[in-house]
Motif scaffolding. Structure first.
Motif, PDB file in Angstrom:
ATOM      1  N   CYS A 178      75.134  57.397  43.236  1.00 62.02           N
ATOM      2  CA  CYS A 178      75.324  58.000  42.019  1.00 62.02           C
ATOM      3  C   CYS A 178      74.289  58.932  41.953  1.00 62.02           C
ATOM      4  O   CYS A 178      74.415  60.117  41.311  1.00 62.02           O
ATOM      5  CB  CYS A 178      75.444  57.160  40.857  1.00 62.02           C
ATOM      6  SG  CYS A 178      73.931  56.348  40.092  1.00 62.02           S
TER       7      CYS A 178
ATOM      8  N   CYS B 231      74.188  53.040  39.781  1.00 65.23           N
ATOM      9  CA  CYS B 231      74.784  52.109  40.644  1.00 65.23           C
ATOM     10  C   CYS B 231      74.088  50.907  41.350  1.00 65.23           C
ATOM     11  O   CYS B 231      74.452  50.238  41.922  1.00 65.23           O
ATOM     12  CB  CYS B 231      75.534  53.019  41.767  1.00 65.23           C
ATOM     13  SG  CYS B 231      74.532  53.797  42.982  1.00 65.23           S
TER      14      CYS B 231
ATOM     15  N   CYS C 226      70.375  52.282  45.637  1.00 68.17           N
ATOM     16  CA  CYS C 226      69.136  52.753  46.272  1.00 68.17           C
ATOM     17  C   CYS C 226      68.070  51.997  46.050  1.00 68.17           C
ATOM     18  O   CYS C 226      66.870  52.556  46.316  1.00 68.17           O
ATOM     19  CB  CYS C 226      69.126  54.329  45.403  1.00 68.17           C
ATOM     20  SG  CYS C 226      68.603  54.019  43.795  1.00 68.17           S
TER      21      CYS C 226
ATOM     22  N   CYS D 120      66.335  56.809  43.174  1.00 65.68           N
ATOM     23  CA  CYS D 120      66.990  58.026  43.004  1.00 65.68           C
ATOM     24  C   CYS D 120      66.438  58.527  41.541  1.00 65.68           C
ATOM     25  O   CYS D 120      66.425  59.507  41.296  1.00 65.68           O
ATOM     26  CB  CYS D 120      68.617  57.882  42.654  1.00 65.68           C
ATOM     27  SG  CYS D 120      69.035  56.899  41.217  1.00 65.68           S
TER      28      CYS D 120
HETATM   29  S1  FES Z   1      71.006  54.205  40.987  1.00 65.28           S
HETATM   30 FE1  FES Z   1      72.889  55.083  42.125  1.00 65.28          FE
HETATM   31  S2  FES Z   1      71.893  55.878  43.603  1.00 65.28           S
HETATM   32 FE2  FES Z   1      70.081  55.202  42.301  1.00 65.28          FE
END
Ligand code: FES
Length: 100
Positions: free
Chosen positions: A55, A60, A63, A76
């Protein structure tokens, strides 16, 4: 079709899995890992499936990465800094007790 000509003015040097990589300053750790050519940033705790950032906005948790020895960092949401030591998060990190 128009293209975006991204030409960073400055770069920073990071370590990813022990390899030195030059990346544009101001990008996220997740973007830097992808620019480094990695297909994944972590593996899942149970099946050890490889996962990549999805995302890029903190929702999400795909990462999760280890930065300078600290696990469970959302790549992210963190901007790369010169000298950062970034490692894939493999499975679930061990929980260390705060009690002696
Ligand atoms: S929380 Fe989704 S890519 Fe970092």
């Amino acid at each position: 079709m128009p293209t975006l000509a991204f030409q960073p003015n400055e770069t920073v040097s990071i370590l990813f899995e022990g390899a030195s990589v030059l990346v544009p300053s101001g990008i996220t750790v997740a973007a830097a890992v992808m620019l480094a050519g990695s297909s994944h940033i972590r593996t899942t705790p149970i099946s050890e499936e490889e996962r990549a950032p999805f995302c890029h906005m903190g929702v999400c948790f795909e990462c999760l990465v280890e930065i300078d020895g600290t696990p469970n960092m959302q790549g992210c949401l963190i901007t790369v800094e010169d000298g950062m030591n970034i490692k894939r998060q493999l499975g679930a990190p061990k929980i260390t007790s705060c009690q002696e």
